[in-house]
Design a protein around this motif. Structure first.
Motif, PDB file in Angstrom:
ATOM      1  N   ALA A 155      -0.514   4.825   4.075  1.00 46.62           N
ATOM      2  CA  ALA A 155      -0.796   4.475   4.665  1.00 46.62           C
ATOM      3  C   ALA A 155      -2.418   4.747   4.276  1.00 46.62           C
ATOM      4  N   THR A 156      -2.504   6.301   5.108  1.00 50.48           N
ATOM      5  CA  THR A 156      -3.494   7.014   5.352  1.00 50.48           C
ATOM      6  C   THR A 156      -4.976   6.847   3.970  1.00 50.48           C
ATOM      7  N   ILE A 157      -3.969   7.059   2.356  1.00 47.37           N
ATOM      8  CA  ILE A 157      -4.776   6.933   1.615  1.00 47.37           C
ATOM      9  C   ILE A 157      -4.633   5.606   1.126  1.00 47.37           C
ATOM     10  N   ALA A 158      -4.298   4.909   1.106  1.00 47.75           N
ATOM     11  CA  ALA A 158      -4.619   3.456   0.848  1.00 47.75           C
ATOM     12  C   ALA A 158      -5.482   2.137   1.815  1.00 47.75           C
ATOM     13  N   GLY A 159      -5.224   3.020   3.268  1.00 50.10           N
ATOM     14  CA  GLY A 159      -6.398   3.183   4.468  1.00 50.10           C
ATOM     15  C   GLY A 159      -5.880   1.178   4.619  1.00 50.10           C
ATOM     16  N   THR A 160      -4.942   0.920   4.643  1.00 53.42           N
ATOM     17  CA  THR A 160      -4.449  -0.273   4.590  1.00 53.42           C
ATOM     18  C   THR A 160      -2.711  -0.277   5.110  1.00 53.42           C
ATOM     19  N   LEU A 161      -1.972  -0.763   6.427  1.00 55.32           N
ATOM     20  CA  LEU A 161      -0.692  -1.513   5.727  1.00 55.32           C
ATOM     21  C   LEU A 161      -0.541  -2.880   5.497  1.00 55.32           C
ATOM     22  N   ASP A 162      -1.109  -3.130   4.578  1.00 51.91           N
ATOM     23  CA  ASP A 162      -0.696  -4.302   4.241  1.00 51.91           C
ATOM     24  C   ASP A 162      -0.348  -4.180   2.581  1.00 51.91           C
ATOM     25  N   MET A 163       0.905  -4.641   2.031  1.00 55.05           N
ATOM     26  CA  MET A 163       1.059  -4.069   1.235  1.00 55.05           C
ATOM     27  C   MET A 163       0.085  -4.397   0.196  1.00 55.05           C
ATOM     28  N   GLN A 164       0.497  -6.006  -0.133  1.00 57.09           N
ATOM     29  CA  GLN A 164      -0.924  -6.620  -1.235  1.00 57.09           C
ATOM     30  C   GLN A 164      -2.249  -5.742  -1.129  1.00 57.09           C
ATOM     31  N   THR A 165      -2.447  -5.127  -0.342  1.00 55.02           N
ATOM     32  CA  THR A 165      -3.701  -4.217  -0.855  1.00 55.02           C
ATOM     33  C   THR A 165      -2.912  -3.308  -0.873  1.00 55.02           C
ATOM     34  N   ILE A 166      -2.204  -2.605  -1.092  1.00 55.42           N
ATOM     35  CA  ILE A 166      -1.636  -0.965  -1.298  1.00 55.42           C
ATOM     36  C   ILE A 166      -1.437  -1.340  -3.294  1.00 55.42           C
ATOM     37  N   ILE A 167      -0.459  -2.485  -3.169  1.00 55.95           N
ATOM     38  CA  ILE A 167      -0.797  -2.771  -4.750  1.00 55.95           C
ATOM     39  C   ILE A 167      -1.849  -2.988  -5.340  1.00 55.95           C
ATOM     40  N   LEU A 168      -3.087  -3.444  -4.569  1.00 57.20           N
ATOM     41  CA  LEU A 168      -3.752  -4.232  -5.579  1.00 57.20           C
ATOM     42  C   LEU A 168      -4.529  -3.158  -6.037  1.00 57.20           C
ATOM     43  N   ASN A 169      -4.285  -1.824  -4.635  1.00 57.96           N
ATOM     44  CA  ASN A 169      -4.789  -0.651  -5.213  1.00 57.96           C
ATOM     45  C   ASN A 169      -4.716   0.370  -6.446  1.00 57.96           C
ATOM     46  N   GLN A 170      -3.262  -0.040  -6.362  1.00 54.69           N
ATOM     47  CA  GLN A 170      -2.915   0.835  -7.940  1.00 54.69           C
ATOM     48  C   GLN A 170      -2.354   0.122  -9.263  1.00 54.69           C
ATOM     49  N   ILE A 202       2.299   7.456  -6.945  1.00 51.41           N
ATOM     50  CA  ILE A 202       2.956   8.939  -7.258  1.00 51.41           C
ATOM     51  C   ILE A 202       1.715  10.050  -8.483  1.00 51.41           C
ATOM     52  N   PHE A 203       0.725   9.423  -9.571  1.00 51.31           N
ATOM     53  CA  PHE A 203       0.299   9.720  -9.775  1.00 51.31           C
ATOM     54  C   PHE A 203      -1.231  10.442  -9.061  1.00 51.31           C
ATOM     55  N   GLY A 204      -1.246  10.090  -7.756  1.00 47.89           N
ATOM     56  CA  GLY A 204      -2.036  10.715  -6.672  1.00 47.89           C
ATOM     57  C   GLY A 204      -3.458   9.491  -6.508  1.00 47.89           C
ATOM     58  N   GLY A 205      -2.711   8.258  -7.059  1.00 49.08           N
ATOM     59  CA  GLY A 205      -3.508   7.123  -6.853  1.00 49.08           C
ATOM     60  C   GLY A 205      -5.579   7.085  -7.107  1.00 49.08           C
ATOM     61  N   PRO A 206      -5.931   5.707  -7.427  1.00 45.62           N
ATOM     62  CA  PRO A 206      -6.890   5.525  -7.679  1.00 45.62           C
ATOM     63  C   PRO A 206      -8.371   6.078  -7.332  1.00 45.62           C
ATOM     64  N   GLN A 207      -8.494   7.041  -6.354  1.00 42.76           N
ATOM     65  CA  GLN A 207      -9.258   7.122  -5.595  1.00 42.76           C
ATOM     66  C   GLN A 207      -9.167   8.444  -6.341  1.00 42.76           C
ATOM     67  N   GLY A 208     -10.810   9.406  -5.947  1.00 44.69           N
ATOM     68  CA  GLY A 208     -10.099  11.251  -5.753  1.00 44.69           C
ATOM     69  C   GLY A 208     -11.487  11.684  -7.129  1.00 44.69           C
ATOM     70  N   GLY A 209     -11.273  11.019  -8.609  1.00 40.77           N
ATOM     71  CA  GLY A 209     -11.492  11.266  -9.444  1.00 40.77           C
ATOM     72  C   GLY A 209     -10.924  13.040 -10.113  1.00 40.77           C
ATOM     73  N   ALA A 210     -11.334  13.774 -10.680  1.00 39.06           N
ATOM     74  CA  ALA A 210     -10.587  15.018 -11.194  1.00 39.06           C
ATOM     75  C   ALA A 210      -9.824  15.610 -10.024  1.00 39.06           C
ATOM     76  N   ILE A 211     -11.166  15.622  -8.946  1.00 40.04           N
ATOM     77  CA  ILE A 211      -9.528  16.864  -7.603  1.00 40.04           C
ATOM     78  C   ILE A 211      -8.324  15.920  -7.416  1.00 40.04           C
ATOM     79  N   LYS A 212      -8.295  14.961  -7.590  1.00 39.40           N
ATOM     80  CA  LYS A 212      -6.653  14.849  -7.206  1.00 39.40           C
ATOM     81  C   LYS A 212      -5.664  14.692  -8.083  1.00 39.40           C
TER      82      LYS A 212
END
Lengths: 382, 158, 350
Positions: free
Chosen positions: C170-185, C194-204
């Motif tokens: 929830a912290t990394i996705a910034g939401t508790l909404d499942m649809q948003t969490i999936i849309l993020n991915q 599991i591979f670090g999510g969409p954000q971050g660039g190389a540091i992830k």
């Protein structure tokens, strides 16, 4: 009014103890054993075994049966290892009547006894695993046991209660393809044992569950006259096949397996079972040697006495059963029926040690310790 | 050690209590001892250097028709020798000291002997029936045993 | 989905009932398939053939079992506390059933798209404990009581690491909404959490181990929460007969049974949603993607984890209560807290 001082022990919360009857109908008491246990939370504080639900007064029966008629009753003691059960009785009567059985009979007896030892240990390890919740090894081992039982069925006509060892010989000769079948069984048993070692005995969870559980020190084991894998798991090198070689066991090269400190502590549940696993391998070795040395020709019935009528006297004859020492104390009065036949039931003696080793462990451990002792209620209750 | 040597050793230590040596042509030789002294004799057999019978293989009750008896089959795991002791008990009220404190395994064996023959073991911690129901009447393995006809209202088939 | 039904029938009681029944349409066939899977996979692993008599190769066996359970006598022990005893299976089933209200099946197909989905699942997940302890206590059986106590201790302990995993995602996705969490991915496979999510660039890439650890922590906790091997201590058949459902028979037992299978799907779906991109296609947005394929991916991935649970059941022995507590409190909880802090840091620098 008298003032009462109340002391608080903050380390321990006093709770009401619960008495629980495990059995006689319970999935893992391996029969109709009733354990009256006292629990403090999950900790077992007291165990009282109540036995006798299968009691049929086998010894009274035997006093009214002629000697050959006793053998089927003996089959029904430890019904998982009937071949081994018959042996000490038959051997005792033969000793009293001074019968020297033919070589070929001795070899066949050794092979069948060792095959039955393998079958018994397979059940012991399998049910022990099932007590811990591992169901798959159970079926793997039962699948292999089926091959052994098929061979027994081919030979004696029965799958469980054979009535095969007779005084002076054997009931039937072995089937023609006997040697190949036996060698084939050994091959399969070895392959499966390797698999079970990895899947069950080496499993991290299983090791955690069984190591340091139900530790039975060697002196206690001897004082309780435990025998078989229970005694050897405690590190005592005592095997009747080596200690007082009977039959032709002095001709074979095999090791007595004892518990070690390698993974567990000497005398814990894991060690009792690794002894069984190793003993299967030793049995395989004995069978291989016996098959190589066995004479091909010979009549298994040639030494049958006309009348089984031992002279007046008494004898205590024992043999190393899969579960431990099974002995028969036979008092003959010269008639054709035993005056008294007292058995030394292995499981009965081994079970007596249970209350001693499971205090202070949890309920789940109690079940495992019971499984590691490997009892058969047919023999406990007789 | 041979059985004869053990017997001689025992006879020397307990001249009165050791009664008889039975050697038979077939089977095991045995030694008859005084039932009252069984505890002391067993303790000596277990603790004496050179004997060290630490393993009670079997304890049986016996009914010889004219008398009762008990038989002890002993092993020594260290020296690998065996020994058999017998006691004879009177027909009326048979009792003898328990060896439970010497070999714990005797606990259940003695209970069984009590259950089957009615032989009482003194100083036994828990002298109750073991295989038969706790309220069973009579001692089944006695030669003159006549079974109960009913048990809790259920007829017992003969 | 809810709105769709309301539009169709109008806002009345019938519409509400229809919405409630929709998850059942999924649960019942799913439970049958899962039971068949359990039987057949178990048989395959154990070198047997499994049930073969009902239908072709025994595929109708689950149906036969359900019919058998329906026909069986419904026994209530005389000394049981009857109201609680009869209520318990319903509460356990409601706990599992309610979670389906917010589980998405695809982009467009979700029974109720509330924006607190994750929190809701977590909340109703603990609902089952009440039913279990009720049933265990009301049975007036010592084995049931032991099983219920074990179960409560176990589920509550393992909710903490699971909660930390929820919190991290929830912290990394910034939401508790499942649809948003999936849309993020959505998008390529390395966008999955599991591979670090969409954000971050190389540091992830530095943080990928933390995500993998979280994934494993949740996988283990989910087994404990559904009472599956190696954590089937509350119903360990060799120790306490059948645990809290020792005294249940017939349909009431079937409800416990069904709840267990429903729970298996719920936790598998949560794993998939949190870490494996939910209904999004592993091949990016261009290939095999869309609302219909979404159902396939979602259910397929979740079924894989149902399979994993069955697989573990037939492979592993059972843990002991104290080992279970040790694992929960001293291994999984510190690990998940450490990972949470690392991921919170990642969320902060983004």
């Amino acid at each position: 009014m008298e003032r009462k001082f109340i002391e608080y022990d903050f380390g321990r919360v006093d709770s009401e103890r619960m008495r629980l009857n495990v059995g006689p109908q319970h999935p893992s008491t391996h029969g109709v054993l009733r354990l009256e246990i006292e629990l403090e939370g999950e900790i077992v504080t007291d165990v009282i075994p109540h036995i006798g639900y299968l009691h049929r007064c086998f010894e009274k029966y035997c006093e009214q049966m002629q000697y050959p008629q006793v053998i089927p009753y003996i089959d029904r003691l430890d019904y998982i290892a009937s071949m081994n059960n018959e042996w000490p009785f038959v051997m005792g009567v033969e000793k009293m009547m001074n019968i020297q059985v033919p070589e070929r009979v001795e070899y066949i007896r050794v092979i069948f006894a060792e095959l039955n030892r393998i079958a018994n240990h397979q059940i012991a390890v399998a049910t022990f695993g099932m007590d811990a919740g591992a169901f798959t090894p159970f079926l793997y081992l039962f699948r292999d046991r089926e091959m052994i039982l098929n061979l027994f069925e081919h030979t004696s006509g029965a799958r469980l209660l054979y009535n095969y060892f007779w005084v002076g010989g054997l009931a039937h000769d072995v089937p023609p393809n006997f040697k190949d079948t036996a060698l084939n069984i050994i091959k399969t048993v070895r392959a499966t044992n390797e698999e079970v070692m990895r899947l069950l005995m080496g499993n991290k969870i299983f090791v955690e569950r069984t190591v340091k559980v139900g530790i039975l020190p060697a002196d206690v084991a001897i004082n309780f006259a435990c025998s078989g894998p229970v005694l050897r798991g405690s590190g005592v090198e005592w095997d009747l096949r080596k200690a007082q070689p009977y039959s032709i066991y002095d001709r074979f090269d095999f090791n007595v397996c004892v518990g070690s400190n390698e993974i567990g502590v000497i005398g814990d549940s894991w060690n009792r079972n690794i002894v069984r696993m190793n003993e299967m391998e030793q049995s395989c070795r004995i069978i291989e040697q016996a098959i190589a040395q066995m004479p091909n020709e010979g009549d298994v019935r040639e030494k049958f006495p006309k009348k089984v009528r031992p002279p007046k006297g008494e004898i205590y004859c024992s043999a190393e059963n899969p579960k431990g020492e099974l002995g028969f104390y036979l008092v003959a009065d010269g008639g054709n029926k035993p005056f008294r036949l007292k058995s030394r039931p292995t499981s009965f003696v081994n079970l007596a040690v249970l209350p001693e080793i499971c205090k202070g462990y949890m309920v789940a451990d109690l079940i495992l310790i019971l499984g590691s002792i490997d009892i058969v209620l047919g023999e406990v209750d007789r | 050690m041979l059985v004869q040597e053990i017997y001689d050793n025992l006879k020397e230590k307990f001249p009165e209590a050791v009664l008889e040596f039975i050697g038979t042509a077939t089977g095991d030789p045995s030694t008859v001892v005084d039932a009252g002294q069984i505890y002391n004799i067993c303790k000596y057999l277990r603790d004496q250097d050179g004997l060290e019978f630490d393993y009670l293989a079997l304890l049986s009750g016996m009914d010889y028709k004219d008398k009762f008896g008990t038989v002890y089959h002993l092993y020594s795991l260290k020296y690998k020798h065996r020994f058999v002791i017998k006691t004879y008990l009177p027909k009326e009220d048979p009792s003898l000291p328990s060896v439970e404190r010497i070999w714990k395994t005797a606990n259940w064996h003695e209970r069984e002997a009590y259950d089957m023959f009615g032989i009482k073991f003194e100083n036994h911690p828990n002298m109750i029936r073991i295989l038969c129901p706790y309220d069973w009447e009579g001692y089944p393995l006695r030669k003159d045993y006549v079974g109960q006809e009913t048990y809790h209202g259920v007829r017992i088939p003969v | 989905m809810g709105n769709f039904v309301f539009d169709l029938i109008g806002k009345n009681i019938v519409a509400a009932l229809v919405i409630c029944i929709i998850p059942l349409v999924f649960i019942l066939p799913y439970a049958l398939i899962a039971i068949l899977g359990e039987l057949k996979i178990g048989a395959w692993m154990q070198d047997r053939v499994g049930p073969m008599r009902t239908g072709w190769k025994g595929v109708l066996q689950p149906v036969a079992e359900v019919v058998k359970l329906l026909q069986k006598e419904d026994i209530t022990p005389t000394i049981a506390n009857k109201p609680l005893f009869n209520l318990a299976p319903f509460i356990v089933f409601i706990g599992a059933f309610a979670a389906f209200a917010v589980l998405p099946f695809s982009e467009k197909f979700i029974p109720s798209g509330i924006n607190l989905g994750l929190f809701f699942v977590f909340a109703v997940g603990s609902f089952a404990v009440i039913g279990i302890v009720m049933g265990g206590w009301a049975s007036n059986n010592k084995y049931s009581l032991l099983g219920a106590m074990r179960s409560v201790a176990q589920i509550i302990s393992y909710e903490l690491p699971a909660g930390m995993v929820f919190l991290s995602i929830a912290t990394i996705a910034g939401t508790l909404d499942m649809q948003t969490i999936i849309l993020n991915q959505s998008g390529p496979i390395w966008n999955w959490y599991i591979f670090g999510g969409p954000q971050g660039g190389a540091i992830k890439f530095l943080f990928i181990p933390f995500f993998v650890i979280l994934f494993i922590v949740y996988l283990i906790s989910s087994l404990a929460e559904t009472n599956r091997t190696p954590f089937d201590i509350p119903e360990g058949e060799s120790e306490i007969v059948a645990g809290y459902h020792t005294e249940y028979s017939g349909m009431k037992f079937a409800m416990f049974f069904m709840a267990e299978y429903a729970n298996m799907y719920v936790v598998s779906a949560i794993i998939v949603i949190l870490f494996l991109g939910g209904w999004s296609s592993p091949f990016g947005t261009s290939f095999m993607d869309g609302p219909i394929w979404g159902i396939f991916w979602m259910v397929g991935k979740a079924f894989f984890f149902v399979f994993v649970q069955i697989w573990l059941r037939w492979t592993l022995p059972r843990l002991r209560v104290d080992q279970l507590m040790y694992l929960g409190w001293k291994v999984l909880l510190p690990l998940s807290i450490a990972c949470f802090m690392a991921i919170a840091f990642l969320a902060m620098i983004n």
